[in-house]
Design an enzyme around this catalytic site. Structure first.
Site, PDB file in Angstrom:
ATOM      1  N   SER A 185      42.143  -2.905 -80.978  1.00  0.00           N
ATOM      2  CA  SER A 185      43.238  -2.347 -79.931  1.00  0.00           C
ATOM      3  C   SER A 185      42.341  -1.723 -78.724  1.00  0.00           C
ATOM      4  O   SER A 185      43.055  -1.827 -77.550  1.00  0.00           O
ATOM      5  CB  SER A 185      43.991  -1.096 -80.563  1.00  0.00           C
ATOM      6  OG  SER A 185      43.374  -0.115 -80.940  1.00  0.00           O
ATOM      7  N   HIS A 213      48.358  -4.228 -84.693  1.00  0.00           N
ATOM      8  CA  HIS A 213      48.315  -4.940 -83.283  1.00  0.00           C
ATOM      9  C   HIS A 213      48.441  -6.449 -83.081  1.00  0.00           C
ATOM     10  O   HIS A 213      48.482  -6.800 -82.006  1.00  0.00           O
ATOM     11  CB  HIS A 213      46.958  -4.411 -82.351  1.00  0.00           C
ATOM     12  CG  HIS A 213      47.038  -2.980 -82.077  1.00  0.00           C
ATOM     13  ND1 HIS A 213      47.795  -2.549 -80.879  1.00  0.00           N
ATOM     14  CD2 HIS A 213      46.591  -1.921 -82.491  1.00  0.00           C
ATOM     15  CE1 HIS A 213      47.643  -1.092 -80.725  1.00  0.00           C
ATOM     16  NE2 HIS A 213      46.977  -0.997 -81.817  1.00  0.00           N
ATOM     17  N   LYS A 243      54.765  -0.739 -83.749  1.00  0.00           N
ATOM     18  CA  LYS A 243      54.390  -1.061 -82.550  1.00  0.00           C
ATOM     19  C   LYS A 243      55.300  -2.138 -82.098  1.00  0.00           C
ATOM     20  O   LYS A 243      56.391  -1.949 -81.633  1.00  0.00           O
ATOM     21  CB  LYS A 243      52.859  -1.393 -82.876  1.00  0.00           C
ATOM     22  CG  LYS A 243      52.035  -0.298 -82.961  1.00  0.00           C
ATOM     23  CD  LYS A 243      50.517  -0.343 -83.344  1.00  0.00           C
ATOM     24  CE  LYS A 243      49.910   0.910 -83.250  1.00  0.00           C
ATOM     25  NZ  LYS A 243      48.600   1.017 -84.268  1.00  0.00           N
TER      26      LYS A 243
END
Ligand SMILES: *Cc1c(COP(=O)(O)O)cnc(C)c1O
Length: 395
Positions: A185, A213, A243
Site C-alpha cells: 500500500s 489493497h 477498503k
C-alpha cells in the site's frame, strides 16, 4: 494514575512530539466521500481506502437499513453460539463465488482475520517467510502464532528462494509458510505471485496472500490472485470488506477443508461477536455489485491513470506504482510533512507518509484516487499540486 504509568506516558508522548511523529487526528464532519469536510472546510479527499466509492453507495445503505429492520443492530453472540445468522452464511457464499474458491469465512476486520488465520495453522514448530514490507496485522498475526519469522527482502525472489531452501532443508520446522501482501500500500506495487507460487511448489510452502489493497482493484475486482490466474495455487486468500468493499470485516477464501478448520479453531471467530447484520448485508451487496459489472473498477483505474498522468507531467516523482495508489515522493521527512500541510490548506487532503512507515529519505504524500472522483475534482487537485509544488521548489 500509577506513578510508573504517568511517567511512561509523559516520556513517550513527549518523545513522539519532539520527533514530529505525534499524529493529530482530523475528525470528519461528512461522509468519507471524494470530498470531505474538516473544520468546516471542504477538501478533495485523496486519503481514503474507499476505492470504489461504495462506503456511501445508496444500494449498500439500503441493504444495511433493510437488514437492521429484519435482524436488528447486533448479531447477539459469537458465531459458534448463536451469532451466525443466515446472512453471514450468504455473505460467505457470495465471497467464495466471487473469489472462485470452494469456501470462505468472514471475520470482524481484516486485522482480526490475520490474527485468526495465521495462528490457526502455524505454531512454534513452524517457520514463516514474510516480506519485509508486509502490513502490521500480518506481522502481529505471525508473532501470535509463535512460529519462527524469517524476513524476506521486499519482492526479492532470489532471497525468498534461498531462505525457503534453507528453512525447509534445515529440518527445524514442521511446516513453512510464505506470506505476502497482494498489493503493497505504500508504493502500489504488486507481489510477484507467479514466482512466489513456483517457489512454494518447489519447497512445499503454504501460501498466504493478504489482498486488502488488491481486492476490488485488480483481477477485474476479484483481486491479485485472480489477476494472475492462480486461484487454485494459493492456500489462503485474505481480503478486507473495509477498503474497496466500503464496509467493515475481513475474510479468508480457500479450500473447504481449510475453512472448516478455521471455523473450529480460529480464536477471533470463536471468542469475538459476529459482524452486525447491517455490515454483512452491505458487504454482500457490494460484492454482488462487483460481480455484476466492472463499471466501478474501470472508473477507479480511469481516475488513477488521470491523476498519475497529471502529476507526472508536472514533473513530480510518482514512483513505480502498478495500481491506482499514487505516491508523490518528496524525500526529506520535514519537507514532506510541510508539503502535505500546504496541500491541505489549499484544499487537498493527502497524508504524508514518512520514516519509519517507509525507508528514511523516501517521504511521500500518498494519493488514493477513487471511482467516485470526477475529472473536475482531479483537475482541481492537480492544479493545487502545481501551485504548492512550485511554491516549495519541488517541481
Ligand atoms: C488495511 C489492511 C488490513 C486491515 O484491514 P481492516 O479491515 O482495516 O482491519 C490488513 N492487511 C492489509 C494488507 C491491509 O492493508
Amino acid at each position: 494514575m500509577a506513578k510508573v504509568l504517568d511517567s511512561f506516558l509523559q516520556d513517550n508522548l513527549e518523545d513522539l512530539k519532539t520527533r514530529g511523529l505525534y499524529n493529530e487526528i482530523d475528525p470528519l464532519e461528512s461522509p468519507n466521500g471524494p470530498t470531505i469536510k474538516i473544520g468546516g472546510k471542504e477538501l478533495i479527499n485523496l486519503s481514503s481506502n474507499n476505492y470504489l466509492g461504495l462506503a456511501t453507495d445508496d444500494r449498500l445503505k439500503k441493504a444495511a437499513i433493510d437488514a437492521v429492520n429484519t435482524y436488528g443492530v447486533g448479531a447477539g453472540a459469537v458465531r459458534t453460539i448463536n451469532g451466525t445468522m443466515k446472512l453471514h452464511l450468504e455473505l460467505e457464499e457470495t465471497i467464495a463465488s466471487f473469489k472462485k474458491t470452494e469456501a470462505a469465512i468472514a471475520y470482524q476486520s481484516g486485522f482480526n482475520c490475520n490474527m485468526a488465520a495465521i495462528s490457526a495453522v502455524m505454531n512454534k514448530n513452524d517457520a514463516i517467510l514474510s516480506d519485509e514490507l508486509n502490513h502490521a496485522s500480518i506481522i502481529d498475526g505471525c508473532r501470535l502464532s509463535k512460529a519462527k519469522i524469517i524476513r524476506v527482502k521486499h519482492s526479492d525472489m532470489d532471497d525468498l528462494r534461498a531462505k525457503a531452501k534453507e528453512a525447509t532443508e534445515s529440518g527445524l520446522y514442521n511446516k513453512v509458510m510464505v506470506i505476502t501482501d497482494g498489493v503493497f500500500s505504500m508504493d502500489g506495487d504488486v507481489a510477484k505471485l507467479p514466482e512466489i507460487v513456483e517457489i512454494a511448489e518447489e519447497f512445499d510452502l503454504i501460501t498466504y496472500v493478504d489482498d486488502a489493497h488488491g481486492s476490488g482493484v485488480l483481477g477485474k475486482g476479484a483481486g491479485t490472485v485472480k489477476h494472475f490466474g492462480l486461484q487454485d495455487k494459493v492456500d489462503f486468500q485474505i481480503g478486507t470488506l473495509s477498503k474497496a468493499i466500503g464496509v467493515i470485516g475481513g475474510y479468508v477464501a480457500g479450500k473447504k477443508q481449510l475453512i472448516d478448520w478455521l471455523k473450529v479453531s480460529s480464536r477471533p471467530f470463536l471468542f469475538s461477536t459476529a459482524l452486525t447484520p447491517a455490515d454483512v448485508a452491505a458487504a454482500k451487496r457490494a460484492i454482488e455489485i462487483l460481480a455484476e459489472s466492472t463499471e466501478l473498477h474501470d472508473k477507479l483505474w480511469e481516475s488513477g491513470n488521470y491523476l498519475k498522468k497529471g502529476l507526472s507531467e508536472l514533473g513530480f516523482d510518482i514512483g513505480e506504482s502498478e495500481t491506482p495508489i499514487t505516491p508523490v515522493i518528496i524525500g526529506d521527512e520535514v519537507k514532506t510533512q510541510a508539503f502535505s500541510k500546504r496541500l491541505n490548506e489549499e484544499g487537498v487532503y493527502a497524508k504524508s507518509i514518512v520514516f519509519p512507515t517507509v525507508p528514511k529519505g523516501t517521504g511521500r504524500v500518498r494519493n488514493m484516487p477513487t471511482a467516485a472522483h470526477t475529472e473536475e475534482m482531479l483537475d482541481k487537485a492537480i492544479a493545487i499540486y502545481e501551485k504548492v509544488g512550485k511554491e516549495m521548489g519541488i517541481i
